[in-house]
Design a protein around this motif. Structure first.
Motif, short mmCIF file in Angstrom:
data_model
loop_
_atom_site.label_atom_id
_atom_site.label_comp_id
_atom_site.label_asym_id
_atom_site.label_seq_id
_atom_site.Cartn_x
_atom_site.Cartn_y
_atom_site.Cartn_z
N ASP A 1 0.84 -1.19 0.00
CA ASP A 1 0.00 0.00 0.00
C ASP A 1 0.88 1.26 0.00
OD1 ASP A 1 -1.74 2.07 0.44
OD2 ASP A 1 -2.64 1.20 2.26
N THR A 2 0.82 2.03 -1.08
CA THR A 2 1.67 3.21 -1.20
C THR A 2 1.38 4.25 -0.12
OG1 THR A 2 0.12 4.01 -2.87
CG2 THR A 2 2.18 3.05 -3.66
N ALA A 3 0.15 4.19 0.42
CA ALA A 3 -0.19 5.11 1.51
C ALA A 3 0.59 4.78 2.78
CB ALA A 3 -1.69 5.07 1.78
N LYS A 4 1.01 3.55 2.90
CA LYS A 4 1.72 3.12 4.11
C LYS A 4 3.23 3.19 3.93
CE LYS A 4 -1.92 0.03 5.66
NZ LYS A 4 -2.51 -1.17 5.05
N ILE A 5 3.69 2.90 2.71
CA ILE A 5 5.13 2.86 2.46
C ILE A 5 5.77 4.21 2.82
CG2 ILE A 5 6.89 2.61 0.65
CD1 ILE A 5 4.81 0.74 -0.78
N GLY A 6 6.85 4.14 3.59
CA GLY A 6 7.54 5.36 4.01
C GLY A 6 7.22 5.76 5.43
N LYS A 7 6.03 5.36 5.89
CA LYS A 7 5.60 5.64 7.25
C LYS A 7 6.49 4.86 8.23
CE LYS A 7 1.38 5.14 9.83
NZ LYS A 7 0.10 4.40 9.94
N LYS A 8 6.67 5.44 9.42
CA LYS A 8 7.51 4.76 10.41
C LYS A 8 6.68 4.17 11.55
CE LYS A 8 12.27 6.42 10.46
NZ LYS A 8 13.36 6.83 11.35
N ILE A 9 7.00 2.95 11.96
CA ILE A 9 6.38 2.37 13.15
C ILE A 9 7.49 1.90 14.08
CG2 ILE A 9 4.72 0.70 14.05
CD1 ILE A 9 3.91 0.19 11.15
N LYS A 10 7.47 2.41 15.28
CA LYS A 10 8.49 2.02 16.26
C LYS A 10 9.89 2.09 15.66
CE LYS A 10 7.48 -0.85 20.24
NZ LYS A 10 7.71 -2.17 20.83
N GLY A 11 10.12 3.16 14.91
CA GLY A 11 11.46 3.37 14.38
C GLY A 11 11.79 2.62 13.10
N ILE A 12 10.86 1.78 12.63
CA ILE A 12 11.13 1.04 11.40
C ILE A 12 10.25 1.58 10.28
CG2 ILE A 12 11.11 -1.22 10.29
CD1 ILE A 12 11.61 -2.46 12.98
N THR A 13 10.89 1.90 9.16
CA THR A 13 10.16 2.43 8.02
C THR A 13 9.50 1.30 7.24
OG1 THR A 13 11.83 4.17 7.88
CG2 THR A 13 10.39 3.88 5.97
N ILE A 14 8.23 1.50 6.89
CA ILE A 14 7.54 0.52 6.06
C ILE A 14 8.07 0.61 4.64
CG2 ILE A 14 5.31 -0.26 5.18
CD1 ILE A 14 4.00 1.01 7.62
#
Lengths: 215, 215
Positions: free
Chosen positions: B117-130
């Motif tokens: 999902d391009t909307a999610k790619i690049g987003k960070k969770i707990k320091g890890i980039t999707i």
DNA sequence: TAGATTGTTAATCGATTAACAATC
DNA sequence: TAGATTGTTAATCGATTAACAATC
């Protein structure tokens, strides 16, 4: 008097149900224990033994009618019951659980969600408003839910379970790290994510020990 | 040659570990199999048998040193290993899993998260980039993760597992509704939320049948 | 009818519990 | 030393598999 069905059998029932759901979706209308055993990777004998705990659903020379067996297993599991359920603890995990689970298909109907975080209270998830946990007594007394999903931080699990037990709830889906104290007449299903991770870790370690001949 | 440890024993190991973590946190430094059996609701005999699959960790007349046993079980489980793990499918469930799990304590180190999902790619969770799932090949070839958490929609599970297997990943934590095809040398742990719900539904139904004497 | 496959009984296998000698 | 509790062997219990007569 019914003979008690062993938990080994009960644990396998949902898996049978999943395979039958699949077969039905694929338009297959009959299957033998042998064919199913090959798909599932268990013995045909076990399948026949398991099913015969509940009744004779097959027919000699033919096998099992998929649609019929599917309905019978749904009945055994009690999926039509639509037991009222509440969820306590609307953190990431609780919210994801609500988003991803079709409770209606699994025998339940989610009628309430509770948290103590004022930032969350009032917010809606999948059409259900998050309520203040402090008002749970009134809600339970009015709506009589059968089951509660516990997805709170571990520190409050004991208190929450104790509250809900006092209010008459006797079934819990435990999503927390903590253990739910073992009570006589309550039923509990645990989903301990960290246990699963540790088991997987063991299996990986044991496999590489074998490969490397370390022992 | 080691005798193979039964899966019943392995399944109980994480629970022992949790109880020992607790005992240690409470400053208790010794425990007998009898005391532990009462806390856990299993027999002392079973505890001693289970532990003796891996070695004699106790002392006659004394019992078990909590800290020592705790460390031994951590070693048996392989929790120090810090196997590299990736997560595929950063939906609600995947993200909640990342937020709520201390992978480091359970033997793993989460090094990558993937989605399409391009909307999610690049987003960070707990320091890890999707990251983009389409680039997973390069990532795996460079970083060699050992384990993959599958939390994608069921429709793509087979494809994802097949991709990752081809890239050499042989351990899966399966969070999806689908089954992971049973391969020879892969290890799999399943967390089927809907199975747990159905089991709970069965138990509630079975209990009320008994109470109402319906059978 | 002949072939297939169930339901069910009997045999095997494995896991749990009990017992106790060894020993801290 | 005496008491406690393990490690381990033996007994029991339960679950899985095999076999086959019943029957569709």
């Amino acid at each position: 008097m019914e003979k008690k069905v062993s938990s080994s059998v009960i644990n396998r029932l949902p898996r049978y149900y999943r395979y039958l759901t699949d077969l039905e979706a694929n338009g297959i209308d009959r299957i033998s224990s042998k064919e199913l055993s090959e798909k599932m990777g268990i013995t045909a004998s076990q399948i026949r033994q398991d099913l015969n705990c509940f009744g004779g659903f097959g027919q000699q020379g033919y096998g099992y009618n998929v649609k019929h067996l599917y309905n019978e297993i749904a009945g055994i599991l009690g999926l039509k019951s639509q037991y009222k359920a509440i969820l306590v603890g609307a953190g990431n995990m609780g919210q994801a659980l609500i988003q991803n689970t079709t409770f209606e298909k699994r025998g339940f109907s989610l009628i309430g969600v509770f948290d103590i975080d004022t930032a969350k209270i009032g917010k809606k998830i999948k059409g259900i408003t998050i309520s203040d946990y402090n008002n749970i007594k009134n809600f339970v007394e009015e709506n009589h839910p059968t089951m509660a999903i516990i997805s709170t931080p571990r520190t409050v699990v004991n208190q929450v379970v104790s509250d809900l037990t006092d209010l008459g709830i006797k079934a819990f889906l435990n999503f927390s790290y903590a253990e739910i104290p073992h009570s006589e007449d309550a039923v509990v299903e645990n989903i301990h994510l960290s246990d699963s991770l540790m088991r997987l870790c063991y299996k990986i370690s044991a496999k590489s020990d074998k490969t490397n001949n370390k022992n």
